[in-house]
Design a protein around this motif. Structure first.
Motif, PDB file in Angstrom:
ATOM      1  N   ALA A   1       1.546   6.738  -6.792  1.00  0.00           N
ATOM      2  CA  ALA A   1       0.470   7.414  -7.321  1.00  0.00           C
ATOM      3  C   ALA A   1       0.948   9.129  -6.992  1.00  0.00           C
ATOM      4  N   THR A   2       1.724   9.414  -6.095  1.00  0.00           N
ATOM      5  CA  THR A   2       2.482  10.625  -5.600  1.00  0.00           C
ATOM      6  C   THR A   2       3.182  11.240  -6.808  1.00  0.00           C
TER       7      THR A   2
ATOM      8  N   TYR B   1      -0.422  15.353 -13.537  1.00  0.00           N
ATOM      9  CA  TYR B   1      -1.620  15.976 -13.895  1.00  0.00           C
ATOM     10  C   TYR B   1      -1.530  17.540 -13.627  1.00  0.00           C
ATOM     11  N   GLN B   2      -0.643  18.193 -12.910  1.00  0.00           N
ATOM     12  CA  GLN B   2      -0.441  19.198 -12.606  1.00  0.00           C
ATOM     13  C   GLN B   2      -1.868  19.999 -12.139  1.00  0.00           C
TER      14      GLN B   2
ATOM     15  N   GLU C   1      -5.295  12.161  -2.764  1.00  0.00           N
ATOM     16  CA  GLU C   1      -4.666  12.986  -1.670  1.00  0.00           C
ATOM     17  C   GLU C   1      -3.783  13.697  -1.777  1.00  0.00           C
ATOM     18  N   ASN C   2      -3.027  13.739  -3.051  1.00  0.00           N
ATOM     19  CA  ASN C   2      -1.843  14.350  -3.521  1.00  0.00           C
ATOM     20  C   ASN C   2      -2.149  15.469  -4.633  1.00  0.00           C
ATOM     21  N   ALA C   3      -3.265  15.613  -4.875  1.00  0.00           N
ATOM     22  CA  ALA C   3      -3.713  16.402  -6.147  1.00  0.00           C
ATOM     23  C   ALA C   3      -3.591  18.044  -5.558  1.00  0.00           C
TER      24      ALA C   3
ATOM     25  N   LYS D   1       0.946  -1.240   0.232  1.00  0.00           N
ATOM     26  CA  LYS D   1      -0.095  -0.073  -0.090  1.00  0.00           C
ATOM     27  C   LYS D   1       0.782   1.118  -0.048  1.00  0.00           C
ATOM     28  N   LYS D   2       2.004   1.222   0.750  1.00  0.00           N
ATOM     29  CA  LYS D   2       2.767   2.398   0.826  1.00  0.00           C
ATOM     30  C   LYS D   2       3.687   2.638  -0.543  1.00  0.00           C
ATOM     31  N   TYR D   3       3.780   1.547  -1.194  1.00  0.00           N
ATOM     32  CA  TYR D   3       4.856   1.863  -2.414  1.00  0.00           C
ATOM     33  C   TYR D   3       3.668   2.379  -3.553  1.00  0.00           C
ATOM     34  N   VAL D   4       2.597   1.714  -3.417  1.00  0.00           N
ATOM     35  CA  VAL D   4       1.416   2.048  -4.532  1.00  0.00           C
ATOM     36  C   VAL D   4       1.117   3.555  -4.328  1.00  0.00           C
TER      37      VAL D   4
END
Lengths: 572, 133
Positions: free
Chosen positions: A522-523, A529-530, A570-572, A515-518
């Protein structure tokens, strides 16, 4: 065996105290494998537990014995994965308004603390626990709500030793696995130093504690308990003889060895090997180890020296056949013991296992004209006025007396030392590791087999006076290689629940890592996507599939994809 | 139980005895051919392993050697210390436990007179000791 079961209904945390992490205002203690534990006795005493003649150990997560070996394997393969073990049990938060960091146990956790005591004390404890529905602090989301009860601990038995009714046994091998730091006070140091072994009488007293079988109690007092020395996981390592306290490597010899390509890191000169242990001090390259210690803080704030948990110590019990069988049965049903000082605070908890049994054997003669007498434990020999003697001659005289060859031996070399048993100079003994080399006066060989490995002198039942007679070998030049003591190598009690707990822990940690690596992936992808995250986030299914198969092949790919999407948002 | 020879022990003094289930520290007197000590009755069924009977000047010591299976006895006297250089006598003072120190008939301290000598290699060695008060 009974235990206190603690179920966390709400989150639980403890006030900051000496010994806990000072970064946190409220914290839960965590061991070196990442498992949290609760010093439940201290907590209950602060809540008004009356003085009871009962031992209450630290509370560990349910199934702890089945998980520690697997957790250690993970730690050795993937260093720093301790955080994943912690994440299974612990929430960590920072409260900005109070500038306060908190670690708390998650709700729905089940912890067990072993208890041993007489029936009346257990009943009194049960009565006290029935009035408690909360532990630790109450702060914001942390309610400390718990459910406490006393019940039998499941799967708490030592592995079974097969005994043959047709054989006659004379010794039992045991192994002690330390579950919590253990402080065995060295003489008149009052906790400043701990013994680096577990004295034989310490093992006996731990087995006797709260033992209600009077027949076993009187039997144990008659049996001889050797000291338990650090083990390599399989074998008991023996004290290095004082004659090896300095590696005897002449500088010229060292230089010539280096010139032919010997690795200088493997050559240690002037190494102090006092209080260290080896499995074979006859071979030229001697591999030795020294138990690890750490500083612990007792409930009253005092610092103590203690053996680190996870280490294994092995010893032997000598006695009549029936007594050994009786003891083996007792240990198989009661494998938990508490050792040393501060046991009442939960330190010194250990798990004792039976690792072998010796039967009576006819010994063959061992003839020698020269041999070494090595003290494997402190040896007490009384002189003619009843005072302990520490002279090499006293050791020789006693060996001559036992072999029935008075006056037929002479000392050719002696490496001995003495130490005090109490703060009185008169209470002293020949230090473990002392060695003398003797030869027959007339050059004729004698049989040393009767004393090849035996006990001499006083207090033999408590492990004093263990000696070994070895044919003399001319090994003057030694290399010494230090090895770390193996840790957390114990086999858990064999049972389906323990096997599944270990497997379940490994799977949980691997899933958390995935989960951490996924989410990290994703980050990274999120940057492309900026800030313009589409409603239907494209998912790199092939990459996620590959990652999933590396960590948990049985996991549903849709769950992994969901983590990815959450990571992007979460990182958008 | 060891038969203590009455002619070798001080006629009255202190007894320090170790039993398998406890320790006896009390006063004693010798009369009518036996030792009178109030605390001894507590250990009637116990096994003695070591005993010291002493006054200020003399100590009788009996220690059971498990290795040899017999009692080792010795009598130490202050007069023996006249022959030893004062620098080789070291007196250590030991406080007795509170349960004994509060009694009027027992001293609050004991003295251990350690006797040393120099070995052939010029090292200091402890050769014997005597308990006093």
């Amino acid at each position: 065996m009974l235990g206190i079961l603690i179920k966390t209904i709400g989150e639980l945390s403890l006030p900051s105290r000496v010994g806990l992490n000072s970064q946190y205002s409220y914290d839960i203690p965590i061991d070196e494998l990442g498992f949290p534990y609760l010093p439940i006795r201290q907590i209950l005493v602060e809540m008004g537990l009356p003085p009871l003649d009962i031992h209450i150990g630290f509370a560990h997560p349910q199934g702890y014995l089945g998980m520690i070996r697997e957790a250690n394997k993970i730690e050795s393969q993937f260093p720093n994965d301790r955080e994943f073990v912690q994440d299974l049990y612990i929430n960590e938060r920072f409260y900005l308004e109070d500038n306060c960091s908190v670690r708390s146990l998650k709700e729905g956790q089940l912890f067990c603390a072993p208890i041993y005591g007489r029936r009346e004390a257990v009943d009194a404890l049960q009565s006290f626990l029935s009035s408690i529905d909360h532990l630790g602090i109450r702060y914001k989301d942390i309610t400390g709500q718990v459910q406490l009860s006393i019940s039998p601990l499941e799967n708490e038995h030592a592995n079974i030793l097969q005994l043959n009714d047709k054989l006659h046994y004379n010794a039992l091998e045991y192994t002690v696995h330390l579950l919590t730091p253990t402080s065995i006070h060295a003489p008149y140091n009052d906790g400043v130093k701990t013994h680096l072994h577990i004295p034989g009488d310490g093992i006996r007293n731990a087995l006797l504690q709260y033992c209600e079988q009077t027949e076993l109690t009187s039997t144990l007092r008659q049996m001889t308990f050797s000291n338990a020395y650090i083990s390599d996981g399989l074998r008991r390592l023996l004290p290095v003889p004082l004659s090896l306290s300095v590696v005897k490597l002449d500088r010229d010899e060292l230089r010539s060895r280096l010139s032919i390509g010997k690795d200088p890191r493997r050559l240690e000169q002037d190494v102090t090997l006092y209080n260290t242990f080896t499995d074979n001090f006859e071979c030229p390259t001697m591999r030795y180890t020294k138990p690890e210690t750490e500083r612990i803080v007792s409930y009253n704030g005092n610092m103590h020296d203690a053996l680190r948990p996870g280490q294994t110590f092995s010893g032997l019990v000598y006695g009549p056949d029936q007594a050994l069988r009786h003891l083996a049965a007792h240990i198989q049903s009661n494998p938990r013991i508490s050792l040393g000082a501060l046991a009442e605070e939960g330190f010194g908890e250990a798990y004792i296992d039976l690792s072998g049994i010796h039967e009576d054997n006819t010994s063959t003669a061992t003839l020698a004209t020269q041999f070494d007498i090595v003290c494997l434990s402190h040896t007490i020999l009384l002189n003619a006025t009843g005072m302990p003697s520490c002279k090499p001659q006293a050791l020789l005289d006693e060996v001559e007396r036992l072999l029935g060859i008075q006056g037929q031996l002479r000392i050719t070399a002696a490496y001995t030392d003495f130490c005090n048993l109490t703060d009185l100079p008169v209470h002293r003994c020949i230090r473990a590791g002392s060695a003398i080399r003797v030869a027959t006066v007339d050059g004729s060989p004698i049989d040393i087999a009767p004393l090849r490995h035996t006990f001499i002198g006083e207090n033999q039942h408590d492990g004093y006076g263990e000696v070994m007679l070895l044919p003399a070998l001319n090994l003057y030049y030694r290399h010494a290689e230090k090895l770390p003591p193996p840790k957390y190598t114990m086999d858990p009690p064999i049972s389906y629940p323990n096997l599944s707990m270990g497997a379940s822990l490994v799977l949980s940690i691997l899933t958390l890592k995935l989960k951490k690596y996924v989410k990290a992936l994703a980050t990274l992808d999120c940057e492309e996507y900026q800030g313009n995250i589409p409603p239907d986030i494209p998912v790199p299914t092939e990459i996620l599939y590959e990652m999933k198969n590396n960590y948990n092949p049985n996991l549903d790919i849709r769950l992994v994809e969901q983590w990815y999407k959450e990571g992007v948002k979460e990182n958008a | 139980m060891h038969n203590i020879p009455l002619h070798l022990i001080p006629p009255q003094g202190l007894i320090l005895a170790y039993f398998s289930n406890g320790i006896l520290f009390d006063t004693y007197t010798v009369s009518e051919g036996r030792i009178h000590c109030q605390g001894l009755s507590r250990f009637a069924d116990d096994t003695m392993t070591e005993c010291h009977l002493f006054n200020r000047d003399t100590e009788y010591r009996a220690i059971f050697s498990q290795a040899q299976g017999q009692w080792i006895t010795a009598t130490l006297d202050k007069s023996q210390e006249q022959l030893i250089h004062p620098d080789l006598l070291y007196t250590q003072t030991v406080l007795v436990k509170k349960e004994y120190a509060t009694r009027n008939d027992l001293p609050t301290q004991l003295h251990i007179i350690n006797r040393y000598h120099y070995s052939a290699h010029d090292t200091l060695q402890l050769t014997n000791y005597r308990i006093s008060y």
